[in-house]
Design an enzyme around this catalytic site. Structure first.
Site, PDB file in Angstrom:
ATOM      1  N   HIS A  97      -3.929  -2.996  11.459  1.00 52.48           N
ATOM      2  CA  HIS A  97      -5.120  -2.872  12.293  1.00 52.48           C
ATOM      3  C   HIS A  97      -4.673  -2.574  13.725  1.00 52.48           C
ATOM      4  O   HIS A  97      -4.162  -3.451  14.422  1.00 52.48           O
ATOM      5  CB  HIS A  97      -5.944  -4.155  12.249  1.00 52.48           C
ATOM      6  CG  HIS A  97      -6.553  -4.440  10.911  1.00 52.48           C
ATOM      7  ND1 HIS A  97      -7.569  -3.667  10.387  1.00 52.48           N
ATOM      8  CD2 HIS A  97      -6.265  -5.386   9.977  1.00 52.48           C
ATOM      9  CE1 HIS A  97      -7.905  -4.145   9.195  1.00 52.48           C
ATOM     10  NE2 HIS A  97      -7.124  -5.178   8.917  1.00 52.48           N
ATOM     11  N   HIS A 107      -3.570   1.234   5.013  1.00 51.11           N
ATOM     12  CA  HIS A 107      -3.202   0.315   3.934  1.00 51.11           C
ATOM     13  C   HIS A 107      -2.241   1.021   2.998  1.00 51.11           C
ATOM     14  O   HIS A 107      -2.361   2.233   2.753  1.00 51.11           O
ATOM     15  CB  HIS A 107      -4.456  -0.109   3.160  1.00 51.11           C
ATOM     16  CG  HIS A 107      -4.172  -0.612   1.781  1.00 51.11           C
ATOM     17  ND1 HIS A 107      -4.312   0.202   0.659  1.00 51.11           N
ATOM     18  CD2 HIS A 107      -3.740  -1.806   1.319  1.00 51.11           C
ATOM     19  CE1 HIS A 107      -3.997  -0.492  -0.421  1.00 51.11           C
ATOM     20  NE2 HIS A 107      -3.645  -1.709  -0.057  1.00 51.11           N
ATOM     21  N   ASN A 109       0.308   0.049  -0.729  1.00 48.62           N
ATOM     22  CA  ASN A 109       0.695  -0.940  -1.725  1.00 48.62           C
ATOM     23  C   ASN A 109       1.528  -0.250  -2.791  1.00 48.62           C
ATOM     24  O   ASN A 109       1.184   0.850  -3.232  1.00 48.62           O
ATOM     25  CB  ASN A 109      -0.556  -1.563  -2.355  1.00 48.62           C
ATOM     26  CG  ASN A 109      -0.227  -2.534  -3.468  1.00 48.62           C
ATOM     27  OD1 ASN A 109      -0.064  -2.135  -4.621  1.00 48.62           O
ATOM     28  ND2 ASN A 109      -0.131  -3.800  -3.131  1.00 48.62           N
ATOM     29  N   ARG A 111       3.601  -1.531  -6.461  1.00 49.35           N
ATOM     30  CA  ARG A 111       3.694  -2.730  -7.284  1.00 49.35           C
ATOM     31  C   ARG A 111       4.195  -2.402  -8.684  1.00 49.35           C
ATOM     32  O   ARG A 111       4.114  -1.257  -9.154  1.00 49.35           O
ATOM     33  CB  ARG A 111       2.334  -3.420  -7.366  1.00 49.35           C
ATOM     34  CG  ARG A 111       1.231  -2.517  -7.914  1.00 49.35           C
ATOM     35  CD  ARG A 111      -0.148  -3.137  -7.742  1.00 49.35           C
ATOM     36  NE  ARG A 111      -1.189  -2.256  -8.262  1.00 49.35           N
ATOM     37  CZ  ARG A 111      -1.785  -1.301  -7.551  1.00 49.35           C
ATOM     38  NH1 ARG A 111      -1.449  -1.118  -6.290  1.00 49.35           N
ATOM     39  NH2 ARG A 111      -2.710  -0.531  -8.095  1.00 49.35           N
ATOM     40  N   HIS A 147      -2.627  13.808   4.304  1.00 46.23           N
ATOM     41  CA  HIS A 147      -2.719  14.265   2.915  1.00 46.23           C
ATOM     42  C   HIS A 147      -1.592  15.229   2.542  1.00 46.23           C
ATOM     43  O   HIS A 147      -1.149  15.232   1.390  1.00 46.23           O
ATOM     44  CB  HIS A 147      -4.089  14.906   2.665  1.00 46.23           C
ATOM     45  CG  HIS A 147      -5.147  13.890   2.349  1.00 46.23           C
ATOM     46  ND1 HIS A 147      -5.344  13.398   1.084  1.00 46.23           N
ATOM     47  CD2 HIS A 147      -6.048  13.261   3.143  1.00 46.23           C
ATOM     48  CE1 HIS A 147      -6.330  12.515   1.098  1.00 46.23           C
ATOM     49  NE2 HIS A 147      -6.770  12.419   2.345  1.00 46.23           N
ATOM     50  N   ARG A 262      -1.115 -17.145  -2.966  1.00 45.15           N
ATOM     51  CA  ARG A 262      -1.210 -17.814  -1.665  1.00 45.15           C
ATOM     52  C   ARG A 262      -2.318 -17.161  -0.838  1.00 45.15           C
ATOM     53  O   ARG A 262      -2.240 -15.993  -0.476  1.00 45.15           O
ATOM     54  CB  ARG A 262       0.133 -17.711  -0.947  1.00 45.15           C
ATOM     55  CG  ARG A 262       0.188 -18.421   0.391  1.00 45.15           C
ATOM     56  CD  ARG A 262       1.619 -18.422   0.898  1.00 45.15           C
ATOM     57  NE  ARG A 262       1.738 -19.121   2.165  1.00 45.15           N
ATOM     58  CZ  ARG A 262       1.668 -18.509   3.356  1.00 45.15           C
ATOM     59  NH1 ARG A 262       1.474 -17.207   3.427  1.00 45.15           N
ATOM     60  NH2 ARG A 262       1.809 -19.210   4.469  1.00 45.15           N
TER      61      ARG A 262
END
Length: 304
Positions: A97, A107, A109, A111, A147, A262
């Site tokens: 932010h 953002h 991620n 995984r 992009h 958490r």
């Protein structure tokens, strides 16, 4: 080739280090603090948070490696054959932010999941991840750069992956209750194992490695843009959409909470300040209205 979670963990920890170092360099003043934690059912993580920087009001970059005896409902809704089976999950997730309203929130991620199906001892595994951009004020060159970097990251694996992952991103980061996208999208993929472990892992690394080249040039270009209270209030208002998505629709948030993760690390994605105004509508023809009218529409940014 069988899945190698140790190799994935080594990469993810190094990725967290590299991203934090790059963001500290871009900010120029603030530093990440590290919060290591353990999870009673199994595993733990390393959450890093930067606050009140010159450029970044709040940035969180979290690594986690958790395990359990049965997958939570959010992970088995479309894979019911895996319900109740042991699992492990590794990932790096980040949300940034910025302080200047002309710098987009971002953002990312990456995984890895691995579990055992009901009818076999062979592991079932998949990769997921991506990154997306949420501007408050739109700039065509920023969107095109974002992009094009995303397209270049996945192009070596298959030319069809970028349009597929872009469409998945547009579909996923959409606030159904508002009827609008969260931002201008990027890449999103899940349950990905079609290239085999080695090449699928290479794809994950390509996406993770592309985040800083995609985001930092935009930050550098916009962080010194003059702004006042009007722009700040618009930023705080639009952050409300970010909060709504993460708390209402985001599967990662739901998985973390359902799996006993958490809470502080799961909710690190939320901005430090935000506002909601009842039935707010930007003035027609204003830069704020242009965000709605021009940028929050699916477009082939990489080709523009």
């Amino acid at each position: 080739m069988p899945p190698d979670s140790t190799a994935v963990k080594t990469y993810l920890l190094a990725l967290q280090d590299r991203i934090c170092a790059a963001l500290e360099a871009e900010d120029g003043s603030a530093r990440f603090r590290t919060d290591a934690w353990t999870r009673p059912e199994g595993g733990g993580g390393r959450t890093r948070i930067l606050t009140e920087g010159a450029v970044f009001e709040k940035a969180g970059v979290a690594f986690s490696h958790v395990s359990g005896t049965k997958l939570p409902p959010s992970a088995t809704a479309h894979r019911p054959e895996l319900a109740g089976k042991p699992w492990e999950a590794l990932g790096v997730s980040l949300v940034i932010h910025p302080r200047n309203p002309y710098v987009p929130t971002s953002h990312a991620n990456v995984r890895f999941f691995c579990t055992t199906p009901a009818d076999s001892t062979a592991p079932v595994w998949w990769f997921g991840g991506g990154f997306d951009l949420t501007p408050y004020y739109g700039f065509e060159e920023d969107c095109a750069h974002w992009h094009r970097t995303a397209r270049a990251a996945v192009a070596p694996f298959d030319a069809g992956l970028y349009p597929r992952f872009k469409q998945a991103c547009d579909d996923y980061f959409f606030l159904k209750h508002r009827g609008e996208p969260r931002g201008i999208g990027g890449l999103f993929f899940d349950d990905f194992n079609e290239l085999g472990f080695e090449s699928s892992f290479a794809l994950l690394r390509a996406v993770g490695d592309a985040f800083i080249p995609a985001y930092c040039p935009i930050v550098a270009r916009r962080k010194g843009t003059p702004h006042g209270d009007r722009e700040r209030q618009w930023q705080l208002y639009r952050r409300g959409r970010y909060v709504e998505f993460n708390l209402v629709w985001d599967r990662g948030t739901l998985f973390g909470l359902q799996s006993g993760g958490r809470t502080e690390s799961i909710l690190m994605s939320l901005p430090p300040l935000v506002r909601w105004d009842y039935d707010h509508k930007p003035e027609s023809g204003s830069p704020e209205a242009r965000l709605h009218d021009v940028f929050l529409k699916p477009r082939d940014w990489a080709s523009e």
